[in-house]
Write a protein that holds these residues in place. Structure first.
Motif, PDB file in Angstrom:
ATOM      1  N   SER A  94       0.810  -0.741  -0.454  1.00 14.05           N
ATOM      2  CA  SER A  94      -0.477  -0.129  -0.436  1.00 14.05           C
ATOM      3  C   SER A  94       0.979   1.173  -0.129  1.00 14.05           C
ATOM      4  CB  SER A  94      -0.994   0.074   0.970  1.00 14.05           C
ATOM      5  OG  SER A  94      -1.856  -1.670   1.295  1.00 14.05           O
ATOM      6  N   ILE A  95       1.638   0.970   0.608  1.00 13.42           N
ATOM      7  CA  ILE A  95       2.580   2.096   1.174  1.00 13.42           C
ATOM      8  C   ILE A  95       3.695   2.983  -0.521  1.00 13.42           C
ATOM      9  CG2 ILE A  95       2.733   2.729   3.744  1.00 13.42           C
ATOM     10  CD1 ILE A  95       5.801   1.417   2.746  1.00 13.42           C
ATOM     11  N   LEU A  96       3.921   1.961  -1.164  1.00 17.92           N
ATOM     12  CA  LEU A  96       4.612   1.850  -2.781  1.00 17.92           C
ATOM     13  C   LEU A  96       4.000   2.789  -3.550  1.00 17.92           C
ATOM     14  CD1 LEU A  96       5.142  -1.480  -3.417  1.00 17.92           C
ATOM     15  CD2 LEU A  96       7.214   0.070  -3.261  1.00 17.92           C
ATOM     16  N   LEU A  97       2.479   3.147  -3.225  1.00 17.32           N
ATOM     17  CA  LEU A  97       1.712   3.605  -3.597  1.00 17.32           C
ATOM     18  C   LEU A  97       2.170   5.486  -3.407  1.00 17.32           C
ATOM     19  CD1 LEU A  97      -2.075   2.423  -3.433  1.00 17.32           C
ATOM     20  CD2 LEU A  97      -1.315   2.992  -5.725  1.00 17.32           C
ATOM     21  N   ASP A  98       2.465   5.386  -1.935  1.00 17.88           N
ATOM     22  CA  ASP A  98       2.710   6.705  -1.498  1.00 17.88           C
ATOM     23  C   ASP A  98       4.052   7.015  -1.889  1.00 17.88           C
ATOM     24  OD1 ASP A  98       3.151   8.461  -0.300  1.00 17.88           O
ATOM     25  OD2 ASP A  98       3.093   8.529   1.511  1.00 17.88           O
ATOM     26  N   TYR A  99       5.107   6.462  -1.725  1.00 24.99           N
ATOM     27  CA  TYR A  99       6.377   6.102  -2.059  1.00 24.99           C
ATOM     28  C   TYR A  99       6.845   6.246  -4.043  1.00 24.99           C
ATOM     29  CZ  TYR A  99       7.925   6.286   2.830  1.00 24.99           C
ATOM     30  OH  TYR A  99       7.644   6.182   4.549  1.00 24.99           O
ATOM     31  N   LEU A 100       6.584   5.268  -4.938  1.00 24.76           N
ATOM     32  CA  LEU A 100       6.368   5.176  -5.952  1.00 24.76           C
ATOM     33  C   LEU A 100       5.595   6.731  -6.734  1.00 24.76           C
ATOM     34  CD1 LEU A 100       5.964   1.735  -7.125  1.00 24.76           C
ATOM     35  CD2 LEU A 100       7.845   2.736  -7.098  1.00 24.76           C
ATOM     36  N   GLY A 209       5.017  12.826   4.521  1.00 25.91           N
ATOM     37  CA  GLY A 209       6.343  12.817   3.660  1.00 25.91           C
ATOM     38  C   GLY A 209       6.997  13.250   5.315  1.00 25.91           C
ATOM     39  N   PHE A 210       6.386  13.250   6.513  1.00 27.83           N
ATOM     40  CA  PHE A 210       7.007  13.546   7.726  1.00 27.83           C
ATOM     41  C   PHE A 210       7.412  12.239   8.051  1.00 27.83           C
ATOM     42  CE2 PHE A 210       2.714  12.159   8.980  1.00 27.83           C
ATOM     43  CZ  PHE A 210       3.114  10.998   9.533  1.00 27.83           C
ATOM     44  N   ASP A 211       7.103  11.143   7.281  1.00 27.04           N
ATOM     45  CA  ASP A 211       7.203   9.703   8.200  1.00 27.04           C
ATOM     46  C   ASP A 211       8.448   9.042   7.635  1.00 27.04           C
ATOM     47  OD1 ASP A 211       5.632  10.289   5.405  1.00 27.04           O
ATOM     48  OD2 ASP A 211       5.275   7.191   6.148  1.00 27.04           O
ATOM     49  N   SER A 212       8.968   9.356   6.444  1.00 27.17           N
ATOM     50  CA  SER A 212      10.405   9.849   5.408  1.00 27.17           C
ATOM     51  C   SER A 212      11.351   9.099   5.842  1.00 27.17           C
ATOM     52  CB  SER A 212       9.879  10.331   3.703  1.00 27.17           C
ATOM     53  OG  SER A 212      10.368  11.511   4.887  1.00 27.17           O
ATOM     54  N   VAL A 213      11.258   9.688   6.660  1.00 24.24           N
ATOM     55  CA  VAL A 213      12.792   9.919   7.456  1.00 24.24           C
ATOM     56  C   VAL A 213      12.757   7.625   7.786  1.00 24.24           C
ATOM     57  CG1 VAL A 213      12.718  12.393   7.973  1.00 24.24           C
ATOM     58  CG2 VAL A 213      12.157  10.966   9.921  1.00 24.24           C
ATOM     59  N   THR A 214      12.017   7.345   8.009  1.00 23.57           N
ATOM     60  CA  THR A 214      12.085   6.050   8.886  1.00 23.57           C
ATOM     61  C   THR A 214      12.563   5.081   7.893  1.00 23.57           C
ATOM     62  OG1 THR A 214       9.562   5.437   8.177  1.00 23.57           O
ATOM     63  CG2 THR A 214       9.881   6.334  10.658  1.00 23.57           C
ATOM     64  N   GLN A 298      12.053   9.519  -4.119  1.00 21.81           N
ATOM     65  CA  GLN A 298      12.716   8.401  -4.650  1.00 21.81           C
ATOM     66  C   GLN A 298      13.597   8.134  -3.619  1.00 21.81           C
ATOM     67  OE1 GLN A 298      16.428   9.300  -7.656  1.00 21.81           O
ATOM     68  NE2 GLN A 298      14.409   9.151  -8.927  1.00 21.81           N
ATOM     69  N   ALA A 299      14.499   9.058  -2.793  1.00 16.20           N
ATOM     70  CA  ALA A 299      15.258   8.543  -2.310  1.00 16.20           C
ATOM     71  C   ALA A 299      14.815   6.856  -1.021  1.00 16.20           C
ATOM     72  CB  ALA A 299      16.032   9.420  -1.482  1.00 16.20           C
ATOM     73  N   SER A 300      13.710   7.059  -0.529  1.00 15.05           N
ATOM     74  CA  SER A 300      13.016   6.741   0.349  1.00 15.05           C
ATOM     75  C   SER A 300      12.365   5.862   0.002  1.00 15.05           C
ATOM     76  CB  SER A 300      11.909   7.957   0.705  1.00 15.05           C
ATOM     77  OG  SER A 300      11.898   8.621   1.850  1.00 15.05           O
TER      78      SER A 300
END
Length: 444
Positions: A94-100, A209-214, A298-300
């Motif tokens: 599911s989060i691939l939707l967000d990150y991709l 995006g606040f969660d991206s650092v994890t 992209q890095a995340s």
């Protein structure tokens, strides 16, 4: 995969926070201001306050899970380790939707905005140029990406500061309301409270995006301490920036119905307070903001794919591989870049529909993961434990579900189809749920 090749721990707290800000893109306050002003009937700052409160609950849950599982993968890893591998796979899917799709949004915005500013150059040229630049920086590693990110983020922050200073000067000179202190941008008693909520439902997306650092957990020094701090700082400071900018913007231009075009309302305000020079600088800011956001997203995404590939939930030879020299998931970065070429044919609204569904589903699952791991598995059920490990994440989950349910029909339909596709792939991967999905074994 060569197990001796590992992600390098090179990021300290400040670079991590700056990376998170890049993903969140503080400049989005300008691109959403006009629409938010109309939805909230001029109470944008108040809507941001509500949105910030909602996001802080989920930020807390991300921090709690990062303390226990400081590994690449973000919500995917949290759900996998705290609930089960089936659930973890579906969260990761599911989060691939967000990150991709977030990198793709940045490329689309860059192409749309700059082709409008320079009509002689078609949008696909701008899209390809940005995509190649972002990919190159990320392949060379986080040290270079971090250096570029620090410079770019400082530029964005400086512009925001200049905007606020010039806005305050205009207000003190009698422009707009002429009042520096007023409650109107937060709450107008002549307007119904539902308008505040309508604005908040839109503006929660500004925090994505606040969660991206994890996803950089295996590249951060002292992750159990620095990740929770970074998540909270990014959410809180980002929210305060949004509130301040929207507050001064509302005071400079109180008549939210008089914008020529709500989509470019911020540009009208910028031109009013700073003339052609500041409006030209805004064009530069937009390009810089899009670049750093695309780079961070992209890095995340590459790290999420790496975590799933290393676990064997995606083909390990392709997705679980790190470049021996660069120590970066080069294959994943290139795959995401190829996927992002869809920006040449897809619309911005369609891409945004995918992102919204994946983000709020992931947020909900992270809140549930806190309850499953701390409250049920570790039985931390004292009064304090119940508040921290049941009440707070439960409130966060309910608020995220509320946001998910209130998404538009396109978001829910497209997101639902993606989730069904993930279930089909999971059935294939586990031979009809007859075996567990493969996962890496780590100690909690």
């Amino acid at each position: 995969m060569d197990e001796s090749v590992k992600l390098q721990r090179s990021l300290t707290l400040l670079p991590v926070v700056l990376f998170g800000f890049s993903f969140m893109a503080p400049a989005t306050v300008f691109s959403t201001y006009g629409i938010a002003a109309q939805l909230s009937h001029g109470m944008v700052a108040g809507s941001y306050v509500i949105a910030l409160c909602v996001m802080l609950f989920t930020a807390y849950s991300y921090g709690q899970m990062a303390k226990e599982f400081p590994y690449s993968g973000s919500a995917y890893t949290f759900a996998q380790k705290s609930i089960n591998s089936y659930f973890g796979f579906l969260v990761g899917w599911s989060i691939l939707l967000d990150y991709l799709f977030i990198p793709m949004v940045n490329y689309l915005l860059f192409g749309i905005f700059f082709s409008a500013a320079f009509p002689a150059i078609p949008s696909y040229v701008w899209i390809l140029l940005m995509l190649i630049l972002v990919t190159g920086v990320n392949i060379l590693g986080l040290k270079l990406a971090n250096a570029v990110n620090v410079i770019a983020t400082v530029i964005v922050i400086c512009f925001i500061l200049i905007f606020c200073v010039l806005s305050i000067r205009s207000i003190l000179n009698g422009e707009g309301t002429g009042l520096f202190f007023t409650i109107a941008p937060f709450y107008n008693p002549d307007e119904h409270f539902s308008f505040l909520l309508a604005g908040a439902s839109l503006l929660c997306f500004s925090f994505l995006g606040f969660d991206s650092v994890t996803t950089f957990s295996e590249e951060i020094v002292n992750p159990k301490k620095n990740i929770p701090r970074a998540v909270f700082i990014i959410t809180l400071v980002g929210g305060l920036v949004f509130i301040v900018v929207s507050y001064v913007a509302q005071n400079v231009w109180p008549d939210y119905q008089s914008f020529k075009d709500p989509d470019s309302a911020s540009f009208e305000i910028i031109k009013l307070i700073g003339g052609s020079f500041l409006s030209g600088a805004f064009l530069v800011l937009f390009g810089v903001g899009v670049f750093v956001s695309a780079m961070a997203s992209q890095a995340s995404a590459a790290r999420v794919l790496f975590a799933m590939g290393r676990d064997g939930q995606l083909p390990r030879r392709v997705f679980g591989h790190l470049n021996v020299k660069l120590k970066t998931p080069v294959n994943n970065i290139l795959i995401i870049s190829l996927f992002s070429l869809l920006a040449l044919v897809l619309s911005l609204s369609l891409v945004a529909s995918f992102i919204n569904f994946g983000a709020f589903l992931a947020f909900t699952c992270v809140n549930i993961s806190v309850i499953a791991h701390y409250f049920f598995r570790r039985k931390m059920r004292s009064f304090k434990g119940t508040v921290l490990n049941l009440v707070l994440p439960l409130v966060g989950a309910v608020l995220d579900i509320w946001l998910l349910v209130n998404l538009d029909t396109h978001s829910k339909t497209l997101g639902g189809l993606w989730l069904v596709a993930g279930i089909v792939y999971l059935i294939f991967l586990t031979k009809g749920f007859k075996k567990q999905p493969p996962e890496i074994k780590v100690s909690a």
